[in-house]
Design a protein around this motif. Structure first.
Motif, PDB file in Angstrom:
ATOM      1  N   THR A  36      77.575 -47.808  91.218  1.00 51.08           N
ATOM      2  CA  THR A  36      76.843 -47.565  92.461  1.00 51.08           C
ATOM      3  C   THR A  36      76.023 -46.293  92.325  1.00 51.08           C
ATOM      4  OG1 THR A  36      78.611 -48.579  93.759  1.00 51.08           O
ATOM      5  CG2 THR A  36      77.041 -47.215  94.948  1.00 51.08           C
ATOM      6  N   GLY A  77      83.275 -46.440  93.829  1.00 54.61           N
ATOM      7  CA  GLY A  77      81.893 -46.510  94.259  1.00 54.61           C
ATOM      8  C   GLY A  77      81.605 -47.349  95.472  1.00 54.61           C
ATOM      9  N   ARG A  78      82.635 -47.839  96.198  1.00 55.40           N
ATOM     10  CA  ARG A  78      82.328 -48.661  97.360  1.00 55.40           C
ATOM     11  C   ARG A  78      82.536 -47.924  98.676  1.00 55.40           C
ATOM     12  NH1 ARG A  78      86.334 -52.462  98.892  1.00 55.40           N
ATOM     13  NH2 ARG A  78      84.820 -52.849 100.520  1.00 55.40           N
ATOM     14  N   LEU A 105      80.461 -40.346  96.432  1.00 55.08           N
ATOM     15  CA  LEU A 105      81.070 -41.663  96.260  1.00 55.08           C
ATOM     16  C   LEU A 105      82.522 -41.504  95.829  1.00 55.08           C
ATOM     17  CD1 LEU A 105      78.160 -43.464  94.383  1.00 55.08           C
ATOM     18  CD2 LEU A 105      78.833 -43.815  96.768  1.00 55.08           C
ATOM     19  N   GLU A 122      78.600 -43.582  90.672  1.00 54.80           N
ATOM     20  CA  GLU A 122      80.027 -43.836  90.500  1.00 54.80           C
ATOM     21  C   GLU A 122      80.291 -45.342  90.526  1.00 54.80           C
ATOM     22  OE1 GLU A 122      84.025 -43.935  90.183  1.00 54.80           O
ATOM     23  OE2 GLU A 122      82.927 -42.047  90.083  1.00 54.80           O
ATOM     24  N   ASP A 138      77.534 -40.406  85.834  1.00 48.53           N
ATOM     25  CA  ASP A 138      78.620 -41.304  86.166  1.00 48.53           C
ATOM     26  C   ASP A 138      79.930 -40.725  85.641  1.00 48.53           C
ATOM     27  OD1 ASP A 138      78.263 -41.695  83.452  1.00 48.53           O
ATOM     28  OD2 ASP A 138      78.747 -43.832  83.550  1.00 48.53           O
TER      29      ASP A 138
END
Length: 878
Positions: free
Chosen positions: A523, A260-261, A256, A520, A477
């Motif tokens: 996500t 996170g997207r 990621l 991340e 994370d």
């Protein structure tokens, strides 16, 4: 009746006795704009997405394409197939239809004028309605055998056959956003399907139904009434499909990007980028079999490790909103191949990669030649680097591995082979460092333990479900607050990283074999077997839980995916890329790639905006150019006149590069020398090009993929040769190349710009094989690096400024086309020919010709990638 998708036209079928007519109404003008007086009995009609034309079934059971502006017939499709139902591809070039005669689904290419693919089901039964997914490469069809079939239309591979109806299935329809599709039959029932399961998500008892143009509307039809339903928002937990091939144990890894997207997955067919907010593939990086994918912590690069090598793909934003991203061109970090798992440390300034499963290399990506070698563990390693670059850990994933080794690498220099400072118990262990760098997590088939480094004292230990035979996967994370642990083959635990306290449990609907975990920016992503990976939008889940009046202990940050805009990704794969040093050195990396055919692309996006932001060397002769050539059955001229500027080559043959006696991938416009074997061993080729001002050229580089030997001339002067006797020696038409260790190599020749003339210039090549039983092949590219100027210096000084030009590669290759593609947030795939083997594209040995290779200045990767969050729709079923 059928409305067009923009609501401006209505197609209606009129029947009087045996006479059937189609009339298409222009609803704005209230008049008929097109008609077919020989309509068919089946309700066979579909409008193009752009609303410019319509396909209507005729009495001959063919499809007539009518222009809605003029009412004239454009073409007839499917004559002889007995067309049953039709659906037009989102891009408008392809038409899918079911056939009553063949009992298959066929894909017709309007550009080619014929069927390019036929898709079959599991038996000899008739297909009914067909439907394209919005991504443009997934196709579904209803069948009277009670099943729904789903194919990858680019490859022809049957993805799934869905069983849920207990009678004949008559129709299918996709949600405009693609995260859901419906099927209906004689049950009577309408069943809704999600990509994450092979069984219906829910059903309603209606005769048939269709998704409307809106994202949430669904219309049902029964004998006496019509209803409109509203579809609830997509779930924050979803599954995406990707990676092709018969091997189902992929993707092998997932990563990621910051925020996170944006996700990357590595599989047998390379790297794929995914826009998780839009729930679809954003780009496809052809990189062979990839075992590991890693994002730089600052978001400035993506690293891939696999059988074809270690590569760094620069990432940069090309707009202020951060949603237009350019990736590439790839930079090869090591000359050897066969890499396995890898990890980043030291804030992205150190990479550790397992080579051939027996040892690991540790080096700075900027200076990959100076590596520390780690060895001693059994084969099949898992490797981890601490965030500060001080510690390296490795565990063996297969028997007889019983320990995890930890090295302190701060005092070691490149070339050293350090010994471990600590050995921890860990049979078949996956390893991962805590972001704080003070703890190491190990996950075995039995448990997951967090160890304090270097003391080796356990901070906590969590037992996994009994009876597991594979090591568990784990991820932290970015802030080190929570960890994700594969607790079983269907459940993932979220725990407090500092204490091991369980915060939540996420369960898959069916057993899954997790190959990698990533956590991340709110996500969580898990790559699994079966060409799929699972995503949990923790921010969206928190909102759902709060809506139920409950409290979720998992700390989250940011907005749900439903509030984020789509990402546009440009893949840059120039033939020649720039090293980021002050000399603006041209470094040969990956010069050539297979031709791709973009019939399945829903829309080709203009490159003008991206070209303005990207800069590159000028390609004087790109790939796919037309060359004059002469087969070497005799001398092309009495002397060396054929190499000169004024030679008359009007009687020579002409064809596009590559000039080859090898059969090339489907879609390639190469020139095939079918008579070469046993007939001649040399080929002569000439290409003219223009240079307005030679003084503006700083450097000139000739790159050629060649088999077996080559002599190059520029305006009559020899400028280089490879495996072709001695420099300056004239070779006759019966000459042979020096025997090569490899059948094909990429030669890169530095050419002095002093050989250039203002205006017209000519590059001439003599290509040689090493025997009558050896094939000829040449694919040349000539590039010029411009002299420094103010704008160029500004781009070089800006670390976020792009370094290469990106051009669109369309199915009909133009002379200026040299790069791969532009992918948008709604990409579709490509039809692929067979790929060349990696060894055939490898660089030749350094002693054969002069090359320059300079390392860029040492600097930290810039934080070029900052995702912005605004509202945008979700999408799925990639």
């Amino acid at each position: 009746m059928r409305f067009s998708r923009n609501g401006k036209h209505l197609a209606a079928r009129y029947q009087q006795g045996e006479r059937i007519e189609w009339k298409v109404w222009d609803l704005d003008r209230c008049r008929v704009c097109a008609e077919a007086k020989d309509g068919s009995l089946p309700h066979c009609v579909d409008f193009a997405r752009d609303g410019r034309w319509v396909a209507l079934g005729t009495k001959e059971r063919a499809l007539r394409l009518l222009d809605l502006a003029t009412g004239e017939a454009m073409a007839e499709v499917g004559r002889g197939f007995l067309v049953k139902q039709v659906d037009i591809h989102p891009g408008g070039q392809l038409i899918a239809f079911s056939s009553e005669r063949t009992r298959k689904v066929h894909i017709h290419d309007r550009g080619a004028g014929h069927v390019i693919r036929s898709l079959a089901g599991g038996g000899d039964h008739t297909f009914e309605q067909v439907a394209w997914h919005p991504d443009g490469r997934t196709l579904a069809a209803a069948n009277v055998d009670h099943l729904v079939y789903v194919w990858n239309a680019e490859t022809g591979e049957l993805s799934r056959s869905l069983q849920g109806h207990w009678a004949e299935v008559k129709g299918v329809s996709f949600n405009p956003e693609g995260f859901l599709f419906a099927s209906w039959g004689w049950d009577p029932a309408v069943r809704f399907w999600e990509p994450g399961s092979d069984s219906p998500a829910f059903s309603i008892h209606r005769e048939q139904g269709y998704f409307g143009s809106g994202a949430r509307s669904f219309w049902t039809i029964s004998a006496d009434h019509v209803e409109q339903c509203e579809i609830v928002s997509a779930s924050p937990a979803f599954t995406l499909f990707g990676h092709e091939g018969t091997v189902t144990k992929q993707p092998h890894s997932i990563a990621l990007a910051p925020g996170g997207r944006l996700a990357a997955t590595g599989g047998d067919d390379g790297v794929r980028l995914w826009d998780l907010a839009a729930r679809k593939e954003a780009a496809d990086l052809d990189d062979g079999k990839v075992i590991s994918v890693l994002f730089d912590p600052a978001g400035g690069a993506l690293y891939s490790s696999g059988w074809a090598g270690l590569r760094r793909w620069p990432l940069r934003t090309i707009d202020e909103g951060g949603v237009r991203i350019a990736i590439g061109p790839p930079q090869r970090l090591a000359q050897v191949e066969s890499w396995q798992r890898a990890d980043l440390g030291g804030g992205g300034h150190m990479i550790g990669a397992v080579h051939e499963e027996t040892h690991a290399h540790l080096f700075d990506p900027i200076d990959p030649e100076r590596a520390i070698i780690l060895s001693g563990l059994p084969p099949s390693w898992s490797v981890a680097l601490s965030p500060d670059g001080a510690w390296v850990a490795a565990g063996g994933l297969s028997l007889p591995a019983e320990e995890v080794w930890v090295w302190d690498v701060r005092a070691f220099k490149p070339g050293d082979k350090p010994e471990p400072v600590r050995k921890l118990p860990g049979p078949r262990a996956e390893v991962k460092f805590h972001p704080g760098g003070t703890h190491l997590a190990t996950c075995t088939p039995q448990d997951c333990t967090l160890w304090k480094i270097p003391d080796g004292e356990p901070a906590w230990r969590i037992e996994r479900e009994r009876g597991l035979t594979f090591p568990g996967k784990l991820a932290f994370d970015r802030d080190g607050k929570i960890a994700a642990i594969g607790h079983s083959d269907s459940r993932i635990w979220l725990v407090e990283a500092g204490t091991g306290r369980k915060l939540s449990e996420l369960e898959a609907p069916e057993p899954i074999l997790v190959t990698c975990l990533a956590l991340e920016g709110g996500t969580l992503a898990a790559s699994t077997n079966g060409h799929r990976f699972h995503v949990w939008d923790l921010n969206g889940l928190e909102r759902e839980v709060a809506g139920l009046g409950l409290i979720w202990d998992v700390p989250t940050s940011g907005r749900p995916f439903s509030e984020l805009p789509p990402i546009h990704v440009a893949v840059v794969e120039e033939s020649i890329d720039l090293l980021l040093d002050e000399a603006s050195d041209i470094a040969p990396r990956r010069l050539f790639r297979p031709t791709r055919f973009f019939a399945f692309l829903p829309q080709l996006v203009s490159c003008a905006q991206i070209d303005q932001a990207l800069a590159s060397p000028t390609l004087l002769i790109p790939e796919g150019e037309r060359w004059k050539y002469f087969r070497g059955r005799a001398e092309p001229s009495p002397g060396m006149e054929w190499t000169g500027l004024d030679f008359d080559d009007g009687r020579w043959e002409e064809g596009r590069s590559p000039l080859t006696s090898w059969t090339q991938p489907e879609g390639s416009e190469h020139t095939l020398l079918a008579d070469q074997l046993g007939s001649y061993t040399t080929l002569y080729a000439r290409r003219a090009f223009e240079v307005p001002d030679p003084a503006a050229v700083l450097r000139l580089v000739l790159a050629a993929e060649v088999e077996d030997g080559l002599v190059a001339y520029l305006n009559g002067a020899e400028v280089g040769r490879a495996r072709a006797s001695k420099p300056g020696e004239r070779l006759p038409f019966q000459a042979l190349a020096n025997r090569a260790d490899r059948p094909r190599a990429t030669e890169v020749l530095e050419v002095s710009p002093s050989f250039l003339r203002p205006g017209r210039n000519v590059l001439a090549l003599q290509v040689l094989s090493y025997g009558l039983d050896s094939r000829l092949h040449v694919l040349p590219v000539l590039a010029a690096a411009p002299a420094p100027e103010a704008e160029r210096d500004r781009r070089r000084a800006d670390p976020c400024a792009p370094a290469s030009r990106c051009r669109t590669f369309v199915s009909s290759r133009s002379p200026s086309t040299t790069a791969r593609s532009i992918w948008t947030s709604s990409p579709c795939g490509t039809t692929r020919g067979s790929r060349r083997s990696r060894s055939r594209r490898s660089q030749s040995s350094a002693g054969k010709l002069q090359r320059r290779r300079r390392a860029p200045a040492r600097s930290a990767p810039p934080p070029c990638w900052r995702p912005q969050r605004t509202r945008g729709p979700p999408q799925q079923f990639a």
